[in-house]
Write an enzyme that holds these catalytic residues in place. Structure first.
Site, PDB file in Angstrom:
ATOM      1  N   ASP A 215       2.362   2.182  -1.539  1.00  0.00           N
ATOM      2  CA  ASP A 215       3.100   0.993  -1.958  1.00  0.00           C
ATOM      3  C   ASP A 215       2.150  -0.074  -2.511  1.00  0.00           C
ATOM      4  O   ASP A 215       1.113  -0.371  -1.919  1.00  0.00           O
ATOM      5  CB  ASP A 215       3.843   0.434  -0.720  1.00  0.00           C
ATOM      6  CG  ASP A 215       4.762  -0.718  -1.052  1.00  0.00           C
ATOM      7  OD1 ASP A 215       5.768  -0.466  -1.732  1.00  0.00           O
ATOM      8  OD2 ASP A 215       4.487  -1.856  -0.637  1.00  0.00           O
ATOM      9  N   GLU A 257       2.517   3.670  -6.470  1.00  0.00           N
ATOM     10  CA  GLU A 257       3.507   2.685  -6.892  1.00  0.00           C
ATOM     11  C   GLU A 257       2.735   1.551  -7.552  1.00  0.00           C
ATOM     12  O   GLU A 257       2.191   0.673  -6.889  1.00  0.00           O
ATOM     13  CB  GLU A 257       4.330   2.139  -5.719  1.00  0.00           C
ATOM     14  CG  GLU A 257       5.574   1.409  -6.219  1.00  0.00           C
ATOM     15  CD  GLU A 257       5.728  -0.042  -5.777  1.00  0.00           C
ATOM     16  OE1 GLU A 257       6.710  -0.666  -6.173  1.00  0.00           O
ATOM     17  OE2 GLU A 257       4.871  -0.566  -5.058  1.00  0.00           O
TER      18      GLU A 257
HETATM   19  C1  NOJ Z   1       7.384  -2.389  -3.230  1.00  0.00           C
HETATM   20  C2  NOJ Z   1       8.553  -1.833  -2.465  1.00  0.00           C
HETATM   21  O1  NOJ Z   1       9.199  -0.871  -3.283  1.00  0.00           O
HETATM   22  C3  NOJ Z   1       9.457  -2.987  -2.111  1.00  0.00           C
HETATM   23  O2  NOJ Z   1      10.665  -2.531  -1.542  1.00  0.00           O
HETATM   24  C4  NOJ Z   1       8.711  -3.900  -1.155  1.00  0.00           C
HETATM   25  O3  NOJ Z   1       9.506  -5.045  -0.895  1.00  0.00           O
HETATM   26  C5  NOJ Z   1       7.378  -4.352  -1.763  1.00  0.00           C
HETATM   27  N1  NOJ Z   1       6.626  -3.266  -2.351  1.00  0.00           N
HETATM   28  C6  NOJ Z   1       6.516  -4.969  -0.692  1.00  0.00           C
HETATM   29  O4  NOJ Z   1       6.084  -3.955   0.191  1.00  0.00           O
END
Ligand code: NOJ
Length: 558
Positions: A215, A257
């Site tokens: 993430d 991500e």
């Molecule tokens: C990206 C995630 O997809 C999202 O849901 C989250 O709020 C943020 N990162 C912070 O972790």
């Protein structure tokens, strides 16, 4: 010897080490999938029970959203213990049972790992704020006496946060956070934090997980006088992590991500020595743009600008996920156009995006939903499906933040959509029961029984996709058309040549597709097996109903 050199043998290219290239990924939230113990919250036992359903879709990889203990102020993206399972979802043993059951069905498991930040309730943060300034414990996070350091760094959650710094009255210092203020960023300049991360990864690898969705990785390291995104330090860190994991687990994958333009996102592949996969964020809004503009150009332009990636790497492509449909990777004019088109009702807007599911975005128009899936399943990359979209589930913009797209899976027209036996007020989130998208009409049981349902259509398309290696592994080349409303491209892997063509417009039309070098090939339509007229010397004519598409296998005549 670099990983690149070690991996690229002919044998391995066709072998299992590249399993993620053939992945069809199903993203789900345990909380909202199936509640087996009747407390109103989905759990691992419920999910394990539904593995046959997931397998029946033609999915071979599950991506689990965060399931760790957490105050859940960002729905689990605020972790307070990385080496456990949130008690409402079950135990580590239940997790192991789930992974074993998934593997028994040849389904891989990729888990979410929130690496950039923790919850402020994490013991590391609680310890850090009380520790002496400059001590190793304090250094787990990023602190400053002032709130003007890293001033060039943008704010991501613009609807909620005013600054990336928040004051901590206990530490008497500001701490850094790229997301919510309750999510302090970890300090990866501290080698102890890196070791903690590796220890967490090894903990879950010992439970046999197949990969990690990392993430928010562009933000791992920050530096003064930069925008603190994608720094060389961050890439060096990822290379280090990859190399360390490879020592014990050569099959594990890292999925980045990184919500970035394609050139920057591409850097997360490194030379094949960083992440194995990365989401293609700029492609996603352009599929919606192409439909809205009834024009193939947005997709063609972005894919032409996407340079090739190392052989052993793969894009992850998607239409929707658990977040708002992000419009960060478009121009301001494009964003306004997409907002006007798909979120005229301002309640549907959040940060720089749209908090709606796929089916409502398409006004429940089956033709456009199919067309977008046809693109998702045939453009280069591993497709990622978001739970519920396979039955055309709706959303609920009355719920806060992104909860409206995370409501319980609709299994049947039973109480609570067959999701839980609990009293409705106890559910993790309310089920969708507005007349248009109600679980009474839109549910798995009903669609299972209907050969023409969206669910069964998706199963058929994925079955076709599996039969042709060109979709997962093939090269891709656009074919010229005489009409911009039509998109056409060839997917080719050895003898396997598939022509994909679609009408992005709301009208019927006839178009000519230029297929030089393919004269005398015979197109056979994949779903029905019908033979089409042979390709001649001139451009190939195809007629389309509104939003219609073809997958045509091209075989040499005679
Ligand atoms: C990206 C995630 O997809 C999202 O849901 C989250 O709020 C943020 N990162 C912070 O972790």
């Amino acid at each position: 010897m670099s990983l690149h050199e070690r991996r690229l043998t002919d044998h391995e290219l066709g072998g299992n080490t590249l399993w993620y290239k053939d992945a069809v990924i199903y993203q789900l939230h345990i909380k909202s999938f199936l509640d087996a113990d009747g407390d109103g919250i989905g759990d691992l036992s419920g999910l394990t029970r539904k593995l046959d359903y997931i397998s029946s879709l033609g999915i071979n990889t599950i991506w689990l959203m965060p399931f760790y203990p957490s105050p859940r102020r960002d729905d689990g993206y605020d972790i307070s213990n990385y080496k456990d399972v949130s008690p409402e979802y079950g135990s580590v043993e239940d997790f192991q049972t789930f992974v074993n059951a998934a593997h028994a069905r040849k389904i891989r498991v990729v888990i979410e790992l929130v690496v950039n930040h923790t919850s402020d309730e994490h013991p590391w943060f609680q310890r850090a704020r009380r520790a002496r300034a400059g001590s190793p414990e304090r250094d787990y996070y990023v602190w400053s006496d002032t709130d003007d350091k890293f001033a060039e760094t943008r704010i991501i959650f613009v609807d909620t946060e005013k600054s990336n710094w928040s004051w901590d009255p206990v530490a008497k210092s500001y701490y850094w956070h790229r997301f919510y203020s309750h999510q302090p960023d970890l300090n990866y300049r501290n080698p102890e934090v890196v070791e903690e991360l590796l220890s967490i990864m090894n903990f879950w690898l010992d439970k046999d997980v197949d990969g990690f969705r990392l993430d928010a990785i562009p933000h791992l390291v920050e530096r003064e006088h930069t925008d603190s995104e994608n720094l060389p330090e961050t890439h060096a860190l990822l290379k280090h992590i990859r190399a360390r994991l490879e020592e014990r687990h050569p099959d594990v994958i890292l999925l980045a991500e990184a919500n970035l333009w394609q050139e920057e996102a591409r850097e997360y592949f490194g030379d094949g020595d960083e992440c194995h996969m990365a989401f293609h964020f700029p492609l996603m809004p352009r599929m919606f743009m192409a439909l809205a503009k009834q024009n193939a150009r947005p997709i063609k332009t972005i894919l032409r600008q996407t340079n090739s990636i190392p052989d052993e790497c793969q894009w992850a492509i998607f239409l929707r996920n658990h977040d708002e449909l992000t419009l960060e990777m478009v121009s301001e004019a494009e964003r306004n156009f997409l907002w006007e088109t798909y979120a005229a009702d301002k309640r549907a807007r959040l940060n720089l995006g749209i908090r709606r599911r796929l089916s409502p975005l398409m006004d429940q128009d089956r033709r456009r939903i199919e067309l977008l899936h046809m693109l998702l399943f045939s453009l280069p990359g591993s497709p990622v499906l978001y739970y519920g979209d396979e039955i055309g589930m709706g959303d609920n913009t009355d719920l806060g933040d992104r909860d409206g797209v995370r409501t319980p899976m609709q299994w049947s027209d039973d109480r609570n959509a067959g999701f839980s036996n609990a009293a409705p007020h106890k559910l993790a989130l309310p089920v969708i029961d507005d007349p248009q998208f109600s679980y009474a009409a839109i549910n798995v049981a009903a669609q299972d029984n209907d050969p023409h349902s969206l669910l069964n259509w998706i199963r058929q398309m994925l079955a076709l996709r599996r039969r042709h290696r060109a979709f997962a592994r093939g090269a891709m080349r656009f074919a010229k058309t005489d009409d911009d409303r039509v998109i056409a491209y060839l997917r080719t892997c050895g003898e396997d040549v598939i022509l994909c063509a679609a009408n992005l417009s709301s009208v019927s039309l006839a178009a000519k597709i230029s297929l030089p070098k393919l004269a005398d090939y015979v197109p056979i339509e994949l779903a029905g097996g019908t033979t089409f007229p042979v390709i001649g010397r001139d451009s190939y004519p195809l007629t389309f109903q509104p939003y219609a598409y073809f997958w045509l296998k091209l075989t040499k005549a005679g």
